[in-house]
Design a protein around this motif. Structure first.
Motif, PDB file in Angstrom:
ATOM      1  N   GLY A  35     -19.234 -53.046 -20.765  1.00  0.00           N
ATOM      2  CA  GLY A  35     -18.045 -53.572 -21.433  1.00  0.00           C
ATOM      3  C   GLY A  35     -17.909 -55.074 -21.350  1.00  0.00           C
ATOM      4  O   GLY A  35     -17.107 -55.668 -22.075  1.00  0.00           O
ATOM      5  N   TRP A  38     -18.016 -57.268 -24.519  1.00  0.00           N
ATOM      6  CA  TRP A  38     -16.881 -57.349 -25.429  1.00  0.00           C
ATOM      7  C   TRP A  38     -15.724 -58.038 -24.713  1.00  0.00           C
ATOM      8  O   TRP A  38     -15.735 -58.187 -23.490  1.00  0.00           O
ATOM      9  CB  TRP A  38     -16.451 -55.947 -25.881  1.00  0.00           C
ATOM     10  N   GLY A  40     -11.918 -58.408 -23.231  1.00  0.00           N
ATOM     11  CA  GLY A  40     -10.836 -57.583 -22.714  1.00  0.00           C
ATOM     12  C   GLY A  40     -11.313 -56.397 -21.897  1.00  0.00           C
ATOM     13  O   GLY A  40     -12.496 -56.196 -21.628  1.00  0.00           O
ATOM     14  N   TRP A  41     -10.332 -55.563 -21.496  1.00  0.00           N
ATOM     15  CA  TRP A  41     -10.607 -54.405 -20.656  1.00  0.00           C
ATOM     16  C   TRP A  41     -10.782 -53.123 -21.452  1.00  0.00           C
ATOM     17  O   TRP A  41     -11.263 -52.116 -20.928  1.00  0.00           O
ATOM     18  CB  TRP A  41      -9.438 -54.196 -19.692  1.00  0.00           C
ATOM     19  N   LEU A  42     -10.415 -53.118 -22.737  1.00  0.00           N
ATOM     20  CA  LEU A  42     -10.490 -51.898 -23.538  1.00  0.00           C
ATOM     21  C   LEU A  42     -11.911 -51.339 -23.649  1.00  0.00           C
ATOM     22  O   LEU A  42     -12.105 -50.122 -23.537  1.00  0.00           O
ATOM     23  CB  LEU A  42      -9.907 -52.155 -24.925  1.00  0.00           C
ATOM     24  N   PRO A  43     -12.958 -52.157 -23.866  1.00  0.00           N
ATOM     25  CA  PRO A  43     -14.312 -51.580 -23.976  1.00  0.00           C
ATOM     26  C   PRO A  43     -14.724 -50.797 -22.738  1.00  0.00           C
ATOM     27  O   PRO A  43     -15.329 -49.726 -22.865  1.00  0.00           O
ATOM     28  CB  PRO A  43     -15.192 -52.817 -24.197  1.00  0.00           C
ATOM     29  N   LEU A  45     -12.867 -49.149 -20.712  1.00  0.00           N
ATOM     30  CA  LEU A  45     -12.145 -47.870 -20.722  1.00  0.00           C
ATOM     31  C   LEU A  45     -12.745 -46.915 -21.747  1.00  0.00           C
ATOM     32  O   LEU A  45     -12.944 -45.726 -21.473  1.00  0.00           O
ATOM     33  CB  LEU A  45     -10.668 -48.130 -21.021  1.00  0.00           C
ATOM     34  N   VAL A  46     -13.059 -47.445 -22.927  1.00  0.00           N
ATOM     35  CA  VAL A  46     -13.625 -46.590 -23.983  1.00  0.00           C
ATOM     36  C   VAL A  46     -14.997 -46.065 -23.581  1.00  0.00           C
ATOM     37  O   VAL A  46     -15.316 -44.878 -23.765  1.00  0.00           O
ATOM     38  CB  VAL A  46     -13.702 -47.387 -25.302  1.00  0.00           C
ATOM     39  N   ALA A 116     -13.061 -56.896 -29.360  1.00  0.00           N
ATOM     40  CA  ALA A 116     -12.992 -55.452 -29.102  1.00  0.00           C
ATOM     41  C   ALA A 116     -12.362 -54.726 -30.279  1.00  0.00           C
ATOM     42  O   ALA A 116     -11.368 -54.011 -30.130  1.00  0.00           O
ATOM     43  CB  ALA A 116     -12.222 -55.183 -27.818  1.00  0.00           C
ATOM     44  N   THR A 117     -12.937 -54.904 -31.465  1.00  0.00           N
ATOM     45  CA  THR A 117     -12.461 -54.192 -32.649  1.00  0.00           C
ATOM     46  C   THR A 117     -13.188 -52.856 -32.757  1.00  0.00           C
ATOM     47  O   THR A 117     -14.304 -52.710 -32.236  1.00  0.00           O
ATOM     48  CB  THR A 117     -12.722 -55.034 -33.909  1.00  0.00           C
TER      49      THR A 117
END
Length: 741
Positions: A35, A38, A40-43, A45-46, A116-117
């Motif tokens: 992650g 990318w 942020g932290w969202l990648p 988590l995904v 992180a789109t």
């Protein structure tokens, strides 16, 4: 019988759960590391969720009512359909094959790290899901190498995607290796009751693979080079003439900016023809274009600003430093200058966020810095048809300067001394206009007066005349800051300016231009000949110290023309960029030198463990060989012609019994009781007794093996206690037993 079957099934389920849990944990850590490619932290988590989903799909594949191949095919199809559904609106076509084939090139032409789109997360999700599914199926089939292979794949992809910046010091690699080793040992204990895993020698392989991905090397593979980015030819190449029109707008709002107070850059102009400055005309997507011809400095600061366009028009996009990411679709960048353009042009109400980075060397860096020369800097030193008057003027200015920084400070001081800003002065940056600006007689239009265009251009031309790589930047001074560039042009080292709540208005009267000088190893540093204030690249105290040393600067202009430009004044100081590069190579060399012994030690330990496992399988004969290994490590290797009982008499009673068991294991008939007398003796130094047992070796190992190894451990401990401390220190990593025959 039913109870036994149920118990066996319970044990199998417990082991399978342990293997799967361990493998899932290792892959989640590797996925979180991925992650980093990318924002942020969202990648993270995904990607962790993709690992969980992949392991949850294993029962479906193992379901006996449906062929496993058909289930796998359906899972792959669902994954690809989902990827197409997410990325279908991002391309010029809706053809499924084209859309799916474009997801990876689209990621490789995005900024680094990528936004992180959803469409840019698709390649990472597919990669993690595929690797996790393969690993989950392998561990349920008792193959423990799968997690190591999956970790290496994810770690290598992360290193390629981030250019090795995600794990600069190899800490994540060490963590992953530790998780692999611990997992192997725990699973092995559950499956074998504590016997060391036979796959343990694979640990060095994982260490070497991860270390090779961690240590940066010159000319490393760059996947972005495989993608041909779209390049756009922009018609407008010089925004300098717009300075006058912006100044005439006065208090008209051009745009609003929210974030740290910094100079806002519009375009950097590097090419000078003698008549005008020109910006680059070819632009590509952020992150996909080639590296700049002059690399960024070793000390940088990053900031993010939010911009809302008002009356500003054109294709140039305001940024904070060299842009690394922007939320505008279709924005293109020049890799050398960092100038950002929007092909569709700016429009009122347009809002976006842009993250940028600037070079921020400190005073000590600049006072020792050199400047590049030769082919790399030719573009920033070019002065076609330079008049003698300007060349001689520049030479006189820097005649007492010792370093490139002192030359730049001296030129800045001379250009601003005795000259005044005048918004109504004639425009232009040709040689003729600069000569009038610098040498013109009182009363001539533009003599001793000019806009930011003339101040910045005069500095840049005079700097090039004495060997300083320069360029001119068009932008806007910080609102509320002093001077054209202001003290807020750059921030503290490493500080990240987050978008704040305060919103500032940038007006036409804030438009300006300033020169920049490139220092080897430290990047582009702004100067301010218009106001002489601290430019952010150096403090006012550092400049004052230079000027005090130079004492007085007198430069008498001349009007004699000379067709050929004068020779440049070379820098006597060694460019620190060479020292920085040398130091970097030295650091990498030390890392490699430190890593190679570590890998060798791990390999030796693994081979020693493997040897002990093989000897243990040989029973009593192998136990005696283990004692001989201990004697070798203690420096007490017996002569090759001595028998085992002779050697044992020197080691004590436990060794006597062990030698008897070893003889029996090697030479007694299959049906003979353990310890029965035999007609031959084991020769202590002639090699392994196990190799001389012939056809009775297998039966001999089954007799007295447990007792022999208990005795061997006692004897070996006694031998080790009597050895010198230096030999005990290297006992576990001494490789000599590996080649003892």
């Amino acid at each position: 019988m039913g109870a036994a079957s149920a118990g066996a099934a319970s044990v199998v389920a417990r082991l399978a759960g342990a293997r799967s849990g361990w493998a899932a944990l290792v892959l989640v850590v590797a996925a979180v590391h991925l992650g980093a490619g990318w924002q942020g932290w969202l990648p993270a988590l995904v990607f962790s969720g993709a690992v969980v989903v992949a392991f949850a799909c294993v029962p479906l594949v193992r379901w006996r009512r449906v062929p496993s191949g058909l289930t796998l095919l359906c899972l792959v199809a669902f994954a690809l359909v989902g990827a197409y559904w997410v990325a279908r609106d991002t391309g010029e076509t809706t053809d499924p094959t084209t859309v799916l084939l474009d997801v990876v090139p689209r990621l490789l032409t995005a900024a680094r790290p990528a936004p992180a789109t959803p469409e840019l997360l698709v390649p990472g999700v597919l990669l993690v899901f595929g690797v996790a599914l393969a690993v989950a199926l392998s561990v349920t089939g008792r193959a423990l190498l799968g997690p190591a292979v999956g970790v290496v794949v994810l770690y290598t992809c992360t290193a390629l995607l981030t250019a090795g910046k995600a794990d600069r010091y190899g800490l994540m690699a060490l963590l992953l290796v530790a998780l692999l080793v611990v997992g192997w040992l725990v699973v092995d204990r559950l499956e074998t009751g504590g016997r060391l895993l036979t796959a343990l020698p694979l640990v060095p392989v994982a260490v070497v693979a991860l270390l090779a991905s961690t240590v940066p090397t010159t000319g490393a593979f760059e996947p972005r080079e495989l993608v041909e980015p779209p390049v756009t030819d922009l018609g407008v190449t010089n925004p300098l003439p717009q300075l006058a029109s912006w100044a005439n707008l006065g208090p008209v709002e051009l745009f609003r900016v929210r974030g740290p107070e910094r100079a806002i850059r519009l375009a950097a102009l590097s090419d000078y023809s003698g008549a005008t400055w020109r910006a680059a005309s070819l632009y590509g997507p952020i992150g996909a274009v080639a590296a700049p011809d002059l690399p960024p400095g070793g000390r940088t600061a990053e900031a993010e600003v939010e911009v809302t366009i008002g009356e500003l028009t054109g294709s140039w996009v305001p940024t904070a430093g060299r842009p690394t990411s922007v939320t505008l679709d279709g924005a293109m960048v020049d890799p050398n200058s960092g100038s950002l353009v929007l092909l569709d042009g700016l429009s009122p109400g347009l809002s976006y966020r842009v993250r940028g980075v600037v070079d921020v060397p400190d005073d000590a860096d600049l006072t020792r810095a050199g400047v590049p020369a030769g082919e790399r800097a030719r573009r920033y030193l070019a002065l076609p048809g330079l008049p003698f008057s300007l060349a001689e003027y520049a030479r006189q200015i820097v005649r007492n300067a010792r370093t490139p920084f002192e030359r730049a400070v001296a030129i800045e001081q001379v250009v601003k001394t005795g000259r005044v800003p005048d918004a109504g002065a004639p425009v232009g940056s040709s040689y003729a206009r600069l000569e009038r600006f610098l040498f013109g007689a009182a009363g001539e239009p533009g003599a001793g007066a000019g806009t930011a265009e003339q101040f910045a251009s005069a500095f840049a031309v005079l700097g090039r005349a004495v060997g300083l790589p320069t360029r001119v930047v068009v932008g806007f001074q910080p609102v509320g800051g002093g001077g054209a560039v202001g003290g807020g042009a750059v921030g503290a080292v490493g500080a990240v300016g987050a978008v704040g709540a305060e919103e500032r208005v940038v007006r036409g009267s804030d438009a300006t231009a300033w020169p920049e000088v490139y220092f080897e190893g430290w990047g582009w540093v702004p100067f301010d000949p218009l106001a002489g204030s601290s430019s952010g690249g150096s403090s006012a105290a550092a400049k004052r110290e230079v000027l005090d040393r130079l004492a007085s600067i007198t430069a008498t202009p001349t009007t004699t023309a000379l067709s050929a430009p004068p020779p440049f004044v070379p820098s006597s100081a060694q460019p620190p960029g060479q020292a920085v590069a040398s130091e970097s190579r030295r650091w990498v060399g030390w890392v490699v030198l430190a890593a190679v012994p570590l890998v060798v030690l791990v390999l030796v330990v693994a081979l020693r463990v493997g040897r002990r496992v093989r000897l243990k399988r040989a029973g009593a004969a192998g136990a005696w060989d283990h004692v001989l290994d201990g004697l070798l490590l203690a420096g007490r290797t017996p002569p090759p012609d001595r028998t085992a009982p002779d050697i044992a008499r020197e080691l004590g009673p436990p060794a006597d019994r062990l030698a008897e068991l070893a003889d029996c294991s090697a030479f007694a008939p299959v049906g003979a009781p353990v310890g029965a007398p035999v007609g031959a003796r084991v020769v202590g130094g002639a090699g392994s007794a196990a190799r001389r047992g012939g056809g009775v070796e297998s039966a001999a190992r089954r007799r007295g093996g447990a007792e022999a190894w208990r005795l061997a451990r006692v004897v070996t401990r006694g031998v080790k206690r009597r050895a010198r401390w230096s030999r005990r220190l290297l006992w576990a990593v001494d490789p000599r037993p590996l080649w003892r025959r």
